[in-house]
Scaffold this motif. Structure first.
Motif, mmCIF file in Angstrom:
data_model
loop_
_atom_site.group_PDB
_atom_site.id
_atom_site.type_symbol
_atom_site.label_atom_id
_atom_site.label_comp_id
_atom_site.label_asym_id
_atom_site.label_seq_id
_atom_site.Cartn_x
_atom_site.Cartn_y
_atom_site.Cartn_z
ATOM 1 N N GLU A 137 -4.129 -8.393 -6.752
ATOM 2 C CA GLU A 137 -2.712 -8.714 -6.617
ATOM 3 C C GLU A 137 -2.153 -8.105 -5.335
ATOM 4 O O GLU A 137 -2.663 -7.103 -4.840
ATOM 5 C CB GLU A 137 -1.937 -8.182 -7.826
ATOM 6 C CG GLU A 137 -2.396 -8.778 -9.147
ATOM 7 C CD GLU A 137 -1.705 -8.147 -10.348
ATOM 8 O OE1 GLU A 137 -0.883 -7.214 -10.140
ATOM 9 O OE2 GLU A 137 -1.983 -8.578 -11.485
ATOM 10 N N ALA B 285 0.949 -6.835 -5.132
ATOM 11 C CA ALA B 285 1.738 -5.653 -5.503
ATOM 12 C C ALA B 285 0.875 -4.404 -5.450
ATOM 13 O O ALA B 285 -0.234 -4.377 -5.980
ATOM 14 C CB ALA B 285 2.325 -5.835 -6.895
ATOM 15 N N GLY B 286 1.388 -3.385 -4.767
ATOM 16 C CA GLY B 286 0.658 -2.131 -4.652
ATOM 17 C C GLY B 286 -0.266 -2.058 -3.454
ATOM 18 O O GLY B 286 -0.758 -0.968 -3.127
ATOM 19 N N GLU C 158 7.525 -7.509 0.456
ATOM 20 C CA GLU C 158 8.175 -6.360 -0.177
ATOM 21 C C GLU C 158 8.792 -6.759 -1.512
ATOM 22 O O GLU C 158 8.766 -5.977 -2.476
ATOM 23 C CB GLU C 158 9.220 -5.777 0.768
ATOM 24 C CG GLU C 158 8.588 -5.053 1.961
ATOM 25 C CD GLU C 158 9.606 -4.492 2.940
ATOM 26 O OE1 GLU C 158 9.238 -3.611 3.737
ATOM 27 O OE2 GLU C 158 10.773 -4.949 2.922
ATOM 28 N N GLY D 224 6.296 -6.543 -4.149
ATOM 29 C CA GLY D 224 5.805 -5.218 -4.479
ATOM 30 C C GLY D 224 4.773 -4.656 -3.536
ATOM 31 O O GLY D 224 4.170 -3.608 -3.820
ATOM 32 N N ARG E 195 3.498 -2.879 0.039
ATOM 33 C CA ARG E 195 3.967 -1.978 1.094
ATOM 34 C C ARG E 195 3.649 -2.649 2.420
ATOM 35 O O ARG E 195 2.510 -3.072 2.646
ATOM 36 C CB ARG E 195 3.259 -0.637 0.993
ATOM 37 C CG ARG E 195 3.564 0.333 2.135
ATOM 38 C CD ARG E 195 2.656 1.534 2.051
ATOM 39 N NE ARG E 195 2.906 2.507 3.105
ATOM 40 C CZ ARG E 195 1.958 3.135 3.787
ATOM 41 N NH1 ARG E 195 0.671 2.891 3.514
ATOM 42 N NH2 ARG E 195 2.259 4.016 4.711
#
Length: 306
Positions: A135, A137-138, A158, A161, A163
């Motif tokens: 995914e 995210a993260g 963003e 999720g 960075r």
């Protein structure tokens, strides 16, 4: 009284504008191009390179209008020598390219090429344990470039999720997400290319820099193929150091069927069409038509490059 210049749309599509004389020519039809050039004053240019020989066949040529932003396919020096203006239209394809970059990231993360093949072969279920995807995210996504495309992509990533870090030619000390290129690569689970092709950026991602990426990282390129050293990319993918790639552009275009990248299941490919949406064309033609009117009336051109 102004005289509307004759426009050559150098692409395989028909288009009309009120009160405008437009002829079309597919990019691959050089014979028709040679026939049309002597009578045109404006070329609406997409990707097939335009060089000095083409310009000399068009003695009345006054403007080469790039439908897009990158002008590396136009001989700018030859145009300047002949007094031919060159203009582009930065940002008009930004939304489409940003969305395609996201598409390629997700496709590489979720092993789309392999799952598609296995499903078509009737072997899609149950998936093997090696086929588990990932995914956004993260994860840390590094963007090469700080322009409009990168900005749109940053907002979307963003929101999902991720960075986001970025690098650009000019340092941005006021933005904590800015990094020097090598530092960005060391920190990025995914790196996405959004910079023009210049002498400085040719093979910017070479063997040394690709090795800086963490094991399993993914490389996405919707900008220009030669920004990445393809031979080094193949090595990094085949060795397992990189987990995958999503590519809309290649060092040689159209890329050949024997390109080793096409034999790799962890590579998602498209034929330089990240920009190609109906909405992009509408924005392109709006600017292109405006510049024809400006040329005819002697006004300053929008986004003049030379």
């Amino acid at each position: 009284m102004t005289i509307t210049p004759r426009v050559l749309l150098h692409y395989d599509m028909d288009h009309t504008e009120p009160g405008m004389d437009i002829v079309t020519c597919p990019e691959y039809d050089d014979e028709r191009l040679r026939e049309l050039l002597p009578d045109v004053q404006v070329i609406w240019h997409v990707l097939r390179p335009i060089g000095a020989e083409d310009m000399d066949r068009a003695p009345g040529l006054r403007l080469i209008q790039k439908l897009g932003s990158g002008v590396n396919t136009i001989d700018l020096d030859a145009a300047a020598e002949r007094g031919i203006a060159v203009a582009n239209m930065p940002g008009r394809n930004a939304r489409a390219v940003a969305e395609t970059s996201l598409l390629l990231m997700l496709a590489a993360l979720r092993r789309l090429v392999t799952f598609d093949r296995l499903t078509r072969e009737g072997r899609g279920w149950p998936p093997g344990r090696a086929m588990v995807g990932g995914e956004l995210a993260g994860r840390t996504v590094g963007l090469l470039g700080g322009g409009e495309i990168a900005g749109l992509l940053r907002e979307t990533l963003e929101a999902l999720g991720a960075r986001v870090l970025f690098t650009s030619r000019r340092p941005r000390p006021d933005d904590p997400a800015w990094r020097e290129l090598d530092d960005l690569l060391r920190a990025s689970d995914i790196v996405s290319v959004h910079i023009p092709l210049t002498d400085e950026t040719h093979h910017l991602l070479d063997r040394r820099r690709l090795a800086l990426l963490p094991p399993g990282a993914i490389v996405v390129n919707t900008a220009r193929g030669p920004v990445i050293d393809e031979a080094a990319l193949v090595e990094a993918l085949a060795s397992g150091h990189l987990g995958g790639a999503g590519l809309d552009v290649f060092e040689e275009e159209p890329t050949k069927a024997d390109n080793p990248l096409l034999a790799l299941d962890n590579v998602v490919v498209m034929p330089h069409v990240a920009w190609l949406t109906r909405e992009t064309w509408a924005r392109y033609f709006e600017v292109a038509a405006e510049n024809v009117h400006r040329l005819a009336s002697g006004r300053d051109l929008l986004y003049r490059v030379r």
